[in-house]
Design an enzyme around this catalytic site. Structure first.
Site, short mmCIF file in Angstrom:
data_model
loop_
_atom_site.label_atom_id
_atom_site.label_comp_id
_atom_site.label_asym_id
_atom_site.label_seq_id
_atom_site.Cartn_x
_atom_site.Cartn_y
_atom_site.Cartn_z
N LYS A 39 -9.47 6.41 -4.56
CA LYS A 39 -10.04 5.06 -4.69
C LYS A 39 -9.64 4.22 -3.49
CE LYS A 39 -8.47 1.76 -7.71
NZ LYS A 39 -8.37 0.48 -7.00
N ASP A 66 -13.85 0.63 -4.51
CA ASP A 66 -13.54 -0.42 -5.48
C ASP A 66 -13.63 -1.78 -4.79
OD1 ASP A 66 -12.57 -1.79 -7.68
OD2 ASP A 66 -10.50 -1.13 -7.43
N LYS A 68 -15.70 -4.35 -5.83
CA LYS A 68 -15.95 -5.41 -6.83
C LYS A 68 -16.83 -6.52 -6.26
CE LYS A 68 -11.64 -4.80 -9.46
NZ LYS A 68 -10.79 -4.00 -8.57
N ASP A 71 -22.03 -11.56 -5.71
CA ASP A 71 -22.67 -12.52 -4.81
C ASP A 71 -24.13 -12.62 -5.23
OD1 ASP A 71 -23.34 -14.11 -2.50
OD2 ASP A 71 -21.70 -13.17 -1.41
N THR A 130 -8.39 -7.16 -16.17
CA THR A 130 -7.30 -7.12 -17.16
C THR A 130 -6.20 -8.14 -16.83
OG1 THR A 130 -6.41 -5.27 -15.91
CG2 THR A 130 -7.62 -4.74 -17.91
N ARG A 222 0.89 4.54 -9.06
CA ARG A 222 2.33 4.64 -8.81
C ARG A 222 3.06 5.75 -9.56
NH1 ARG A 222 2.79 -1.69 -9.28
NH2 ARG A 222 0.96 -1.18 -10.54
O1 C5P Z 1 -1.33 3.13 -11.61
P1 C5P Z 1 -1.18 1.89 -10.79
O2 C5P Z 1 -0.74 0.69 -11.61
O3 C5P Z 1 -0.35 2.06 -9.55
O4 C5P Z 1 -2.69 1.59 -10.30
C1 C5P Z 1 -2.98 0.45 -9.60
C2 C5P Z 1 -4.43 0.51 -9.19
O5 C5P Z 1 -5.29 0.26 -10.32
C3 C5P Z 1 -4.76 -0.52 -8.15
O6 C5P Z 1 -5.61 0.10 -7.18
C4 C5P Z 1 -5.49 -1.59 -8.90
O7 C5P Z 1 -6.47 -2.23 -8.11
C5 C5P Z 1 -6.15 -0.80 -10.01
N1 C5P Z 1 -6.48 -1.64 -11.15
C6 C5P Z 1 -5.54 -2.10 -12.04
N2 C5P Z 1 -5.89 -2.86 -13.11
C7 C5P Z 1 -7.14 -3.20 -13.27
C8 C5P Z 1 -8.11 -2.76 -12.38
C9 C5P Z 1 -7.73 -1.98 -11.32
O8 C5P Z 1 -4.37 -1.84 -11.90
N3 C5P Z 1 -7.47 -3.92 -14.31
#
Ligand code: C5P
Length: 249
Positions: A39, A66, A68, A71, A130, A222
């Site tokens: 991603k 991603d 998003k 516009d 979220t 992570r």
């Molecule tokens: O698993 P981890 O928390 O490291 O993932 C973070 C990724 O998930 C980021 O790229 C973030 O943009 C994406 N993300 C998120 N929560 C969301 C939408 C996307 O953490 N609601």
């Protein structure tokens, strides 16, 4: 595309949450055989530009862009057409951009596929981030629906206007699946295996829980990228997803 039709590894999306081409390339080289898709989000894209898309697509590795977008329809059409020309597997817009904007994004994906002869990218819509809550919905946006009601309303709007699926919290997967049916693609971030730290994510769900609820793809960063052994961590996640898939089949 049904929930069962895709194997476990292909459902795992690794976010390249870094800010240089070199760091992104290192993650791709290390994990390309152990995850299904990479991603690319606004941080990496803003830092490196479109060249970063070609890092993975030159080797035919699937990319979720991603970006998003939100516009006016004409602008989103142009942006989606430009991104889709890079052979991305998925891209997304905000559902709150409205029916005409979502339709423009869908038309752009069709056009890019016709122009390139490549498969049409999967167009996803973000319903409600979220990071936002009921208080934001009611007091800042003035929406009287519940959060669940708003998420389902926007998922349906996206579906009726050419989106193939949504990015949603794992907590909302069951409801969206019920509202939008088996073929609607659901991508969920906020996933944590029991053995991993929560970091800054709240309302987290395990990989097996998200798959059992009907998610198609999981974004997991992570727990893998910060693990001592990234390959082992990715393998553990895929194994957990696989077991969940077996038990729902
Ligand atoms: O698993 P981890 O928390 O490291 O993932 C973070 C990724 O998930 C980021 O790229 C973030 O943009 C994406 N993300 C998120 N929560 C969301 C939408 C996307 O953490 N609601």
């Amino acid at each position: 595309m049904s929930n069962q039709a895709i194997d476990a590894r292909k459902r795992l999306i690794l976010p390249l949450d870094v800010s240089s081409i070199n760091e992104a390339q290192r993650l791709i080289d290390e994990l390309r055989d152990f995850v299904g898709m990479f991603k690319i989000g606004l941080e990496l894209y803003s830092a490196c530009g479109p060249a970063v898309l070609d890092l993975a697509t030159k080797d035919k590795l699937p990319i979720f862009f991603d970006g998003k977008f939100c516009d006016i329809p004409n602008t989103v059409y142009g942006a989606c057409r430009a991104i889709a020309a890079h052979d991305v597997a998925m891209l997304n817009v905000h559902a709150t951009g409205g029916s005409k904007m979502i339709r423009a994004a869908s038309d752009a994906c069709d056009m890019a596929a016709r122009e390139s002869g490549l498969a049409r990218p999967i167009l996803l819509a973000v319903t409600v981030l979220t990071s936002l809550d009921q208080n934001w919905l009611a007091n800042e946006l003035g929406v009287t629906r519940s959060m669940e009601g708003q998420v389902c309303h926007l998922a349906k709007l996206a579906q009726e206007n050419g989106a193939d699926g949504v990015v949603a919290s794992a907590n909302e997967v069951k409801l969206i699946r019920k509202t939008c049916g088996a073929n609607f693609v659901i991508v969920t971030p906020g996933i944590r295996p029991q053995w991993a730290a929560a970091n800054d994510q709240s309302r987290i769900v395990t990989p097996s829980g998200a798959i059992a609820d009907g998610a198609d793809y999981l974004v997991i960063g992570r727990p893998i990228t910060h693990a001592e052994n990234r390959i082992d961590a990715a393998k553990r996640v895929v194994e957990e997803m696989n077991q969940a898939l077996v038990s729902i089949r």
